[in-house]
Write a protein that holds these residues in place. Structure first.
Motif, PDB file in Angstrom:
ATOM      1  N   LEU A   1       0.830  -1.204   0.000  1.00 40.71           N
ATOM      2  CA  LEU A   1       0.000   0.000   0.000  1.00 40.71           C
ATOM      3  C   LEU A   1       0.868   1.259   0.000  1.00 40.71           C
ATOM      4  O   LEU A   1       0.544   2.242  -0.671  1.00 40.71           O
ATOM      5  N   ARG A   2       1.970   1.221   0.748  1.00 37.91           N
ATOM      6  CA  ARG A   2       2.861   2.387   0.806  1.00 37.91           C
ATOM      7  C   ARG A   2       3.739   2.509  -0.429  1.00 37.91           C
ATOM      8  O   ARG A   2       4.098   3.617  -0.836  1.00 37.91           O
ATOM      9  N   GLU A   3       4.126   1.398  -1.033  1.00 39.86           N
ATOM     10  CA  GLU A   3       5.123   1.425  -2.108  1.00 39.86           C
ATOM     11  C   GLU A   3       4.538   1.459  -3.515  1.00 39.86           C
ATOM     12  O   GLU A   3       5.239   1.819  -4.456  1.00 39.86           O
ATOM     13  N   ARG A   4       3.278   1.107  -3.698  1.00 39.71           N
ATOM     14  CA  ARG A   4       2.688   1.108  -5.036  1.00 39.71           C
ATOM     15  C   ARG A   4       2.673   2.523  -5.593  1.00 39.71           C
ATOM     16  O   ARG A   4       2.349   3.473  -4.905  1.00 39.71           O
ATOM     17  N   ARG A   5       3.056   2.656  -6.841  1.00 37.23           N
ATOM     18  CA  ARG A   5       3.083   3.958  -7.499  1.00 37.23           C
ATOM     19  C   ARG A   5       2.469   3.844  -8.883  1.00 37.23           C
ATOM     20  O   ARG A   5       2.466   2.774  -9.498  1.00 37.23           O
ATOM     21  N   SER A   6       1.992   4.955  -9.390  1.00 34.04           N
ATOM     22  CA  SER A   6       1.495   5.009 -10.765  1.00 34.04           C
ATOM     23  C   SER A   6       2.694   5.072 -11.700  1.00 34.04           C
ATOM     24  O   SER A   6       3.535   5.956 -11.574  1.00 34.04           O
ATOM     25  N   ILE A   7       2.766   4.119 -12.605  1.00 36.54           N
ATOM     26  CA  ILE A   7       3.867   4.032 -13.566  1.00 36.54           C
ATOM     27  C   ILE A   7       3.315   4.368 -14.941  1.00 36.54           C
ATOM     28  O   ILE A   7       2.346   3.765 -15.399  1.00 36.54           O
ATOM     29  N   ARG A   8       3.963   5.326 -15.595  1.00 39.96           N
ATOM     30  CA  ARG A   8       3.480   5.819 -16.883  1.00 39.96           C
ATOM     31  C   ARG A   8       4.459   5.581 -18.029  1.00 39.96           C
ATOM     32  O   ARG A   8       4.203   6.007 -19.149  1.00 39.96           O
ATOM     33  N   LYS A   9       5.561   4.914 -17.739  1.00 39.53           N
ATOM     34  CA  LYS A   9       6.541   4.587 -18.784  1.00 39.53           C
ATOM     35  C   LYS A   9       6.870   3.106 -18.677  1.00 39.53           C
ATOM     36  O   LYS A   9       7.151   2.607 -17.582  1.00 39.53           O
ATOM     37  N   PHE A  10       6.855   2.446 -19.827  1.00 43.11           N
ATOM     38  CA  PHE A  10       7.021   0.999 -19.850  1.00 43.11           C
ATOM     39  C   PHE A  10       8.105   0.601 -20.849  1.00 43.11           C
ATOM     40  O   PHE A  10       8.350   1.289 -21.829  1.00 43.11           O
ATOM     41  N   THR A  11       8.712  -0.566 -20.601  1.00 46.45           N
ATOM     42  CA  THR A  11       9.661  -1.129 -21.556  1.00 46.45           C
ATOM     43  C   THR A  11       8.875  -1.801 -22.685  1.00 46.45           C
ATOM     44  O   THR A  11       7.648  -1.872 -22.645  1.00 46.45           O
ATOM     45  N   ASP A  12       9.595  -2.336 -23.655  1.00 51.62           N
ATOM     46  CA  ASP A  12       8.957  -3.053 -24.764  1.00 51.62           C
ATOM     47  C   ASP A  12       8.639  -4.508 -24.419  1.00 51.62           C
ATOM     48  O   ASP A  12       8.022  -5.207 -25.222  1.00 51.62           O
ATOM     49  N   GLU A  13       9.071  -4.954 -23.254  1.00 50.05           N
ATOM     50  CA  GLU A  13       8.873  -6.358 -22.873  1.00 50.05           C
ATOM     51  C   GLU A  13       7.388  -6.649 -22.645  1.00 50.05           C
ATOM     52  O   GLU A  13       6.696  -5.882 -21.972  1.00 50.05           O
ATOM     53  N   PRO A  14       6.882  -7.747 -23.193  1.00 51.48           N
ATOM     54  CA  PRO A  14       5.451  -8.057 -23.027  1.00 51.48           C
ATOM     55  C   PRO A  14       5.115  -8.496 -21.604  1.00 51.48           C
ATOM     56  O   PRO A  14       5.982  -8.860 -20.815  1.00 51.48           O
ATOM     57  N   VAL A  15       3.849  -8.456 -21.307  1.00 51.58           N
ATOM     58  CA  VAL A  15       3.303  -8.978 -20.059  1.00 51.58           C
ATOM     59  C   VAL A  15       2.668 -10.318 -20.397  1.00 51.58           C
ATOM     60  O   VAL A  15       1.965 -10.451 -21.394  1.00 51.58           O
ATOM     61  N   ARG A  16       2.937 -11.307 -19.566  1.00 54.19           N
ATOM     62  CA  ARG A  16       2.418 -12.649 -19.840  1.00 54.19           C
ATOM     63  C   ARG A  16       0.920 -12.738 -19.543  1.00 54.19           C
ATOM     64  O   ARG A  16       0.398 -12.070 -18.664  1.00 54.19           O
ATOM     65  N   ARG A  17       0.244 -13.586 -20.282  1.00 48.76           N
ATOM     66  CA  ARG A  17      -1.195 -13.802 -20.098  1.00 48.76           C
ATOM     67  C   ARG A  17      -1.514 -14.194 -18.649  1.00 48.76           C
ATOM     68  O   ARG A  17      -2.493 -13.728 -18.074  1.00 48.76           O
ATOM     69  N   GLU A  18      -0.671 -15.038 -18.062  1.00 46.19           N
ATOM     70  CA  GLU A  18      -0.888 -15.488 -16.692  1.00 46.19           C
ATOM     71  C   GLU A  18      -0.836 -14.311 -15.721  1.00 46.19           C
ATOM     72  O   GLU A  18      -1.556 -14.286 -14.716  1.00 46.19           O
ATOM     73  N   GLU A  19       0.036 -13.343 -15.993  1.00 48.31           N
ATOM     74  CA  GLU A  19       0.121 -12.166 -15.130  1.00 48.31           C
ATOM     75  C   GLU A  19      -1.162 -11.343 -15.233  1.00 48.31           C
ATOM     76  O   GLU A  19      -1.693 -10.874 -14.217  1.00 48.31           O
ATOM     77  N   ILE A  20      -1.668 -11.178 -16.435  1.00 53.59           N
ATOM     78  CA  ILE A  20      -2.911 -10.427 -16.621  1.00 53.59           C
ATOM     79  C   ILE A  20      -4.068 -11.149 -15.936  1.00 53.59           C
ATOM     80  O   ILE A  20      -4.898 -10.520 -15.269  1.00 53.59           O
ATOM     81  N   LEU A  21      -4.117 -12.464 -16.069  1.00 57.61           N
ATOM     82  CA  LEU A  21      -5.179 -13.228 -15.403  1.00 57.61           C
ATOM     83  C   LEU A  21      -5.096 -13.080 -13.884  1.00 57.61           C
ATOM     84  O   LEU A  21      -6.129 -12.979 -13.207  1.00 57.61           O
ATOM     85  N   THR A  22      -3.903 -13.034 -13.342  1.00 60.89           N
ATOM     86  CA  THR A  22      -3.726 -12.841 -11.901  1.00 60.89           C
ATOM     87  C   THR A  22      -4.253 -11.478 -11.481  1.00 60.89           C
ATOM     88  O   THR A  22      -4.921 -11.339 -10.450  1.00 60.89           O
ATOM     89  N   ILE A  23      -3.986 -10.460 -12.281  1.00 59.99           N
ATOM     90  CA  ILE A  23      -4.479  -9.106 -11.997  1.00 59.99           C
ATOM     91  C   ILE A  23      -6.009  -9.072 -12.066  1.00 59.99           C
ATOM     92  O   ILE A  23      -6.664  -8.503 -11.193  1.00 59.99           O
ATOM     93  N   LEU A  24      -6.576  -9.697 -13.074  1.00 53.42           N
ATOM     94  CA  LEU A  24      -8.037  -9.746 -13.202  1.00 53.42           C
ATOM     95  C   LEU A  24      -8.664 -10.488 -12.023  1.00 53.42           C
ATOM     96  O   LEU A  24      -9.718 -10.094 -11.513  1.00 53.42           O
TER      97      LEU A  24
END
Length: 173
Positions: free
Chosen positions: A12-35
């Motif tokens: 809760l204290r360390e989460r920040r809004s990130i507005r710049k990203f690398t070109d590396e993809p995000v895995r489907r499993e990671e997106i499913l975990t977020i959902l």
């Protein structure tokens, strides 16, 4: 105040809004975990009116959504976007359902942080509901857009500050 270094309170204290990203993809499993984290948010009467649409970097709707916000550069850089909507016929109380959507989005931001991903809650994009929903091919008679979460591998460190707790208190207790 009790100092705690539990994983949850630290996130809760360390989460920040990130507005710049690398070109590396995000895995489907990671997106499913977020959902999945979003799915477990509280809602009034447990109605769970939120719905999700994932738009990946190769989806032409990403560019259409970029044109709907002054944060187009964030949308274009992201590895994926999560459109968070409320399904109108599943809602029972506008205020409670909007609060639940906020909790859902916060859960997803915390999950992204926990996975080492960067994410940002794009709220300005909802200022023109019709254009954003149309860009994402979401029927406006069925859904109400709450936010778009842009996510990817962070290419920056976030920063933030907070007001003193005493400045937020309506009265001392």
């Amino acid at each position: 105040m009790i100092e705690s270094n539990t994983p949850l309170l630290r996130a809760l204290r360390e989460r920040r809004s990130i507005r710049k990203f690398t070109d590396e993809p995000v895995r489907r499993e990671e997106i499913l975990t977020i959902l999945e984290a979003g799915r477990w948010a509280p809602s009034g009467l447990n109605n769970q009116p939120w719905r999700f649409l994932v738009i990946t970097a190769d989806d032409p709707r990403r560019e259409k959504l970029a044109e709907c916000t002054k944060y187009a550069h964030v949308v274009r850089q992201s590895a994926a976007l999560i459109c968070v909507t409320l399904q109108k016929d599943a809602m029972y109380s506008a205020m409670k359902d909007h609060q639940g959507a906020g909790a859902c989005i916060q859960n997803m931001l915390l999950a992204a942080h926990d996975l080492g991903l960067g994410a940002v809650w794009l709220g300005q994009i909802i200022n023109d509901q019709e254009a954003a929903l149309s860009a994402a091919d979401i029927p406006s008679d069925e859904q109400e857009l709450q936010a778009v979460i842009a996510l990817g591998r962070p290419a920056q460190d976030g920063s933030s500050s907070r007001k003193d707790l005493s400045d937020l208190m309506l009265e001392e207790f």
